[in-house]
Write a protein that holds these residues in place. Structure first.
Motif, PDB file in Angstrom:
ATOM      1  N   LEU A 197       0.919  -1.006   0.226  1.00 44.74           N
ATOM      2  CA  LEU A 197       0.082   0.042   0.096  1.00 44.74           C
ATOM      3  C   LEU A 197       0.803   0.782   0.269  1.00 44.74           C
ATOM      4  CD1 LEU A 197      -2.602  -0.844   1.944  1.00 44.74           C
ATOM      5  CD2 LEU A 197      -2.916  -0.906   0.151  1.00 44.74           C
ATOM      6  N   THR A 198       2.067   1.136  -0.338  1.00 43.19           N
ATOM      7  CA  THR A 198       3.217   2.425  -0.512  1.00 43.19           C
ATOM      8  C   THR A 198       2.479   3.450  -1.548  1.00 43.19           C
ATOM      9  OG1 THR A 198       4.351   1.076  -1.918  1.00 43.19           O
ATOM     10  CG2 THR A 198       4.938   0.980   0.172  1.00 43.19           C
ATOM     11  N   HIS A 199       1.386   2.700  -2.886  1.00 43.22           N
ATOM     12  CA  HIS A 199       0.508   3.941  -3.110  1.00 43.22           C
ATOM     13  C   HIS A 199      -0.611   4.221  -2.360  1.00 43.22           C
ATOM     14  CE1 HIS A 199      -2.219   0.884  -3.265  1.00 43.22           C
ATOM     15  NE2 HIS A 199      -3.242   2.198  -3.887  1.00 43.22           N
ATOM     16  N   CYS A 200      -0.906   4.847  -1.034  1.00 43.89           N
ATOM     17  CA  CYS A 200      -1.392   5.370  -0.170  1.00 43.89           C
ATOM     18  C   CYS A 200      -0.966   6.790  -0.632  1.00 43.89           C
ATOM     19  CB  CYS A 200      -2.660   4.097   0.350  1.00 43.89           C
ATOM     20  SG  CYS A 200      -3.058   2.720  -0.113  1.00 43.89           S
ATOM     21  N   SER A 204      -5.219   9.602  -3.393  1.00 42.44           N
ATOM     22  CA  SER A 204      -5.810   7.762  -3.442  1.00 42.44           C
ATOM     23  C   SER A 204      -6.545   7.577  -2.556  1.00 42.44           C
ATOM     24  CB  SER A 204      -4.315   6.715  -2.826  1.00 42.44           C
ATOM     25  OG  SER A 204      -3.149   6.860  -3.152  1.00 42.44           O
ATOM     26  N   TRP A 205      -7.886   7.148  -3.952  1.00 35.75           N
ATOM     27  CA  TRP A 205      -9.107   6.841  -3.912  1.00 35.75           C
ATOM     28  C   TRP A 205      -9.813   5.392  -3.605  1.00 35.75           C
ATOM     29  CZ3 TRP A 205     -13.480  10.545  -2.703  1.00 35.75           C
ATOM     30  CH2 TRP A 205     -12.597  11.472  -2.796  1.00 35.75           C
ATOM     31  N   ASP A 206      -8.423   4.788  -3.545  1.00 39.79           N
ATOM     32  CA  ASP A 206      -8.555   2.996  -3.604  1.00 39.79           C
ATOM     33  C   ASP A 206      -8.198   2.726  -2.580  1.00 39.79           C
ATOM     34  OD1 ASP A 206      -5.506   3.954  -4.642  1.00 39.79           O
ATOM     35  OD2 ASP A 206      -5.538   2.600  -6.282  1.00 39.79           O
ATOM     36  N   CYS A 207      -7.587   3.647  -1.198  1.00 40.73           N
ATOM     37  CA  CYS A 207      -7.182   3.312  -0.247  1.00 40.73           C
ATOM     38  C   CYS A 207      -8.134   3.703   1.054  1.00 40.73           C
ATOM     39  CB  CYS A 207      -6.160   3.677   0.145  1.00 40.73           C
ATOM     40  SG  CYS A 207      -4.982   3.532  -1.080  1.00 40.73           S
ATOM     41  N   GLY A 234     -15.769  15.111   3.447  1.00 40.93           N
ATOM     42  CA  GLY A 234     -15.448  13.859   3.705  1.00 40.93           C
ATOM     43  C   GLY A 234     -13.915  13.243   4.254  1.00 40.93           C
ATOM     44  N   HIS A 235     -12.832  13.417   3.364  1.00 45.13           N
ATOM     45  CA  HIS A 235     -12.514  12.093   4.960  1.00 45.13           C
ATOM     46  C   HIS A 235     -11.836  13.052   6.176  1.00 45.13           C
ATOM     47  CE1 HIS A 235     -11.433  10.046   0.410  1.00 45.13           C
ATOM     48  NE2 HIS A 235     -12.244   9.536   1.047  1.00 45.13           N
ATOM     49  N   VAL A 236     -12.076  11.720   6.876  1.00 48.87           N
ATOM     50  CA  VAL A 236     -11.370  12.350   8.662  1.00 48.87           C
ATOM     51  C   VAL A 236     -10.377  11.858   8.930  1.00 48.87           C
ATOM     52  CG1 VAL A 236     -13.505  13.343   9.400  1.00 48.87           C
ATOM     53  CG2 VAL A 236     -13.536  11.456   9.428  1.00 48.87           C
ATOM     54  N   GLY A 237     -10.448  10.789   8.008  1.00 47.56           N
ATOM     55  CA  GLY A 237      -8.891   9.696   8.272  1.00 47.56           C
ATOM     56  C   GLY A 237      -7.933   9.330   7.444  1.00 47.56           C
ATOM     57  N   ILE A 238      -7.222   9.523   6.815  1.00 42.90           N
ATOM     58  CA  ILE A 238      -6.323   9.057   5.754  1.00 42.90           C
ATOM     59  C   ILE A 238      -5.433   8.696   6.156  1.00 42.90           C
ATOM     60  CG2 ILE A 238      -7.500  11.071   4.289  1.00 42.90           C
ATOM     61  CD1 ILE A 238      -4.922  12.569   3.847  1.00 42.90           C
ATOM     62  N   ASN A 276     -13.906   1.877   5.110  1.00 38.33           N
ATOM     63  CA  ASN A 276     -14.267   1.217   3.994  1.00 38.33           C
ATOM     64  C   ASN A 276     -13.019   1.917   2.656  1.00 38.33           C
ATOM     65  OD1 ASN A 276     -14.975   3.731   2.469  1.00 38.33           O
ATOM     66  ND2 ASN A 276     -17.296   2.588   2.764  1.00 38.33           N
ATOM     67  N   ASN A 277     -13.407   1.613   1.820  1.00 42.06           N
ATOM     68  CA  ASN A 277     -12.045   1.481   0.604  1.00 42.06           C
ATOM     69  C   ASN A 277     -11.018   1.196   0.240  1.00 42.06           C
ATOM     70  OD1 ASN A 277     -13.062   3.203  -1.588  1.00 42.06           O
ATOM     71  ND2 ASN A 277     -11.562   4.434  -1.342  1.00 42.06           N
ATOM     72  N   ALA A 278     -11.514  -0.425   1.283  1.00 47.41           N
ATOM     73  CA  ALA A 278     -10.136  -0.998   0.632  1.00 47.41           C
ATOM     74  C   ALA A 278      -9.598  -1.758  -0.263  1.00 47.41           C
ATOM     75  CB  ALA A 278      -9.506  -1.797   1.814  1.00 47.41           C
ATOM     76  N   LYS A 279      -9.492  -1.418  -1.214  1.00 43.80           N
ATOM     77  CA  LYS A 279      -9.972  -1.984  -2.586  1.00 43.80           C
ATOM     78  C   LYS A 279      -9.098  -2.419  -3.139  1.00 43.80           C
ATOM     79  CE  LYS A 279     -13.104   2.112  -4.168  1.00 43.80           C
ATOM     80  NZ  LYS A 279     -13.579   2.819  -5.132  1.00 43.80           N
ATOM     81  N   SER A 280      -7.937  -2.552  -1.983  1.00 46.51           N
ATOM     82  CA  SER A 280      -6.675  -3.741  -2.797  1.00 46.51           C
ATOM     83  C   SER A 280      -7.249  -5.761  -2.089  1.00 46.51           C
ATOM     84  CB  SER A 280      -5.291  -3.495  -1.768  1.00 46.51           C
ATOM     85  OG  SER A 280      -5.952  -3.398  -0.332  1.00 46.51           O
ATOM     86  N   GLY A 281      -8.087  -5.055  -1.781  1.00 45.99           N
ATOM     87  CA  GLY A 281      -8.932  -6.590  -1.162  1.00 45.99           C
ATOM     88  C   GLY A 281      -8.067  -7.074   0.238  1.00 45.99           C
ATOM     89  N   GLY A 282      -8.023  -8.164   0.492  1.00 43.93           N
ATOM     90  CA  GLY A 282      -7.192  -9.304   1.898  1.00 43.93           C
ATOM     91  C   GLY A 282      -8.132  -8.781   2.939  1.00 43.93           C
TER      92      GLY A 282
END
Length: 294
Positions: A197-200, A204-207, A234-238, A276-282
């Protein structure tokens, strides 16, 4: 409760399904007349949009509606209170309306408002009872947390898989600033090691993310009300650096701050925090979730 022939109208009070309090209905003109009601569940007990429901039929008059701890009788607030009134009776006209009952709200300075998150450390298996989910059955792990402690886990299988918790609206004051923080891992189920997840980053909207959904009451839409996009946060935690690296076994951090707007504090009737939004799966592992007033 009332004399035969009294003109009555039924109100269903929808509240946070993860909490079970006594609802007390008190006649404002005669405090000795009070009645206690317990809740039932609507739409299950773990789905994000499930609610606890309290039903009462009332005549015309003035009534105070309050919620109390079943053991201590302390005045509490069940995250939100969404009253849905049945259609008015056609045979009489002296029935209760929205303006004839008052929902009693405890002060935002009480200890329960120090942290908007309930059960963020997952010490026992009962901790996950304060959380709800969408396409993400929740599992408590006794050892997956920080230092081998307890944690909440779920497997990301669909685009909207994630967990939720309804926030206590009585704690929100316009202008207050809150800091969200959570530790997380997203692991390959086959290896038990972190995924890449180094790209997050903030763009990044897929993290994995934490964000609010605010709703206002609308009887026509039942207990869900209307989603008001204009007052969302919007996002409160990234995810913040350092990010998770492929094959590692450490936790990373989600973090952010949020300042309550007047509309969020005064217009919104309820707010749910989604993670949510952990689109990497797992497999998602969460621990040490907090949302502290600064």
């Amino acid at each position: 409760l009332f004399c035969q022939g009294t003109c009555l109208r039924t109100i269903i009070f929808h509240t946070d399904v993860t909490q079970a309090f006594n609802m007390v209905v008190k006649d404002s003109t005669d405090p000795s007349r009070q009645y206690i009601f317990t809740n039932e569940n609507y739409m299950g007990s773990t789905f994000t949009y499930a609610t606890a429901v309290y039903g009462v039929s009332l005549p015309q008059g003035r009534f105070d509606i309050s919620f109390h701890d079943k053991i201590t009788n302390e005045l509490v607030y069940p995250s939100f209170v969404f009253p849905v009134l049945d259609a008015p009776p056609v045979s009489c006209n002296s029935y209760v309306t929205e303006s004839t009952f008052n929902i009693v709200v405890p002060p935002p300075t009480r200890a329960a408002c120090n942290d908007l998150i309930r059960s963020g450390e997952f010490i026992t298996s009962e901790s996950i009872n304060d959380y709800l989910m969408i396409n993400a059955p929740l599992v408590w792990s006794a050892t997956d947390g920080v230092g081998g402690s307890g944690a909440l886990t779920y497997v990301h299988t669909q685009i909207n898989s994630g967990i939720s918790q309804w926030i206590d609206m009585s704690c929100l004051v316009a202008g207050d600033t809150w800091e969200f923080e959570a530790l997380y891992r997203i692991v390959d189920e086959a290896t038990g090691l972190n995924m890449d997840l180094t790209h997050c980053d903030a763009e990044s909207w897929d993290c994995i993310r934490a964000w609010f959904e605010f709703r206002v009451q609308n009887n026509a839409n039942g207990p869900l009300g209307d989603w008001v996009h204009s007052i969302n946060t919007g996002h409160v935690g990234i995810p913040v650096s350092p990010q998770l690296k492929l094959g590692s076994n450490n936790f990373a951090t989600m973090k952010g701050t949020w300042t309550v707007t007047p509309d969020q504090a005064n217009l919104a009737d309820k707010a749910v925090l989604h993670i949510n939004n952990a689109k990497s799966g797992g497999k998602v592992i969460l621990d040490n979730i907090s949302f502290i007033r600064l």
